[in-house]
Design a protein around this motif. Structure first.
Motif, PDB file in Angstrom:
ATOM      1  N   ALA A  12     -24.030 -16.643  20.776  1.00 56.09           N
ATOM      2  CA  ALA A  12     -25.834 -16.632  20.167  1.00 56.09           C
ATOM      3  C   ALA A  12     -25.961 -14.755  20.815  1.00 56.09           C
ATOM      4  CB  ALA A  12     -26.823 -17.663  21.494  1.00 56.09           C
ATOM      5  N   VAL A  16     -26.929 -11.933  17.958  1.00 57.07           N
ATOM      6  CA  VAL A  16     -27.760 -11.040  17.815  1.00 57.07           C
ATOM      7  C   VAL A  16     -27.734  -9.814  17.883  1.00 57.07           C
ATOM      8  CG1 VAL A  16     -29.783 -10.411  19.098  1.00 57.07           C
ATOM      9  CG2 VAL A  16     -29.001 -12.465  19.213  1.00 57.07           C
ATOM     10  N   LEU A  95     -30.743 -19.070  19.880  1.00 60.93           N
ATOM     11  CA  LEU A  95     -30.832 -18.454  18.818  1.00 60.93           C
ATOM     12  C   LEU A  95     -32.894 -17.604  18.494  1.00 60.93           C
ATOM     13  CD1 LEU A  95     -28.024 -18.747  16.436  1.00 60.93           C
ATOM     14  CD2 LEU A  95     -28.746 -17.093  18.074  1.00 60.93           C
ATOM     15  N   GLU A  98     -34.359 -15.679  20.600  1.00 52.85           N
ATOM     16  CA  GLU A  98     -34.237 -14.189  20.417  1.00 52.85           C
ATOM     17  C   GLU A  98     -35.204 -14.264  18.724  1.00 52.85           C
ATOM     18  OE1 GLU A  98     -32.583 -11.562  21.452  1.00 52.85           O
ATOM     19  OE2 GLU A  98     -32.336 -13.231  23.869  1.00 52.85           O
ATOM     20  N   LEU A 110     -32.018 -13.173  12.248  1.00 52.66           N
ATOM     21  CA  LEU A 110     -31.963 -13.786  12.553  1.00 52.66           C
ATOM     22  C   LEU A 110     -31.808 -15.469  12.328  1.00 52.66           C
ATOM     23  CD1 LEU A 110     -30.058 -14.447  15.327  1.00 52.66           C
ATOM     24  CD2 LEU A 110     -32.406 -14.104  16.333  1.00 52.66           C
ATOM     25  N   LEU A 114     -29.943 -18.690  11.693  1.00 48.78           N
ATOM     26  CA  LEU A 114     -29.759 -19.446  12.022  1.00 48.78           C
ATOM     27  C   LEU A 114     -29.624 -21.066  11.568  1.00 48.78           C
ATOM     28  CD1 LEU A 114     -30.380 -21.787  15.367  1.00 48.78           C
ATOM     29  CD2 LEU A 114     -32.680 -21.112  14.773  1.00 48.78           C
TER      30      LEU A 114
END
Length: 136
Positions: A12, A16, A95, A98, A110, A114
């Motif tokens: 993760a 990121v 995720l 974040e 992001l 995902l």
């Protein structure tokens, strides 16, 4: 003193970092307090920001960011290969958390990552056990 990190946390953090570096390299977000705090949280203080607020990164900095983003993408690929199904169960909420904390351009990317992870995860279930998960 620190508990060992789990593969899901490492993955993760790598995703990121790669997303943020790619967004910054492509000039989709300006150096902001959110991005700076992200870099500091991830121990990425060696990335320098342009001193002129609101301007695109200098050519040298832009190239450095592109190189760092490529290296981060490679790290994501390597870590993705090592994840098992249990790790993937942990990765998705990490995720998503974040994505809520990042600036909008990074958050959008992001969330796209995902979604890609979820699609590839479904495909992975139909692969042989020795084949790894590939991202990006």
């Amino acid at each position: 003193p620190y508990p060992p990190r789990r593969p899901a946390e490492d993955f993760a953090a790598a995703v990121v970092r790669a997303v943020c570096l790619r967004v910054e390299a492509e000039g989709e977000v300006r150096a902001s307090a959110g991005m700076a705090s992200f870099s500091e949280r991830r121990g990425n203080a060696n990335l320098q920001r342009n001193d002129v607020a609101g301007s695109l990164p200098s050519s040298a900095l832009h190239e450095e960011l592109l190189q760092s983003a490529a290296e981060a993408d490679n790290e994501v690929e390597m870590l993705a290969f090592l994840l098992d199904e249990g790790d993937l169960d942990e990765v998705e909420p990490l995720l998503e958390l974040e994505a809520r904390r990042l600036p909008q351009a990074a958050s959008v990317r992001l969330r796209a990552q995902l979604q890609e992870l979820q699609v590839r995860r479904r495909r992975r279930r139909h692969q042989r056990p020795t084949e790894g998960l590939q991202l990006l």
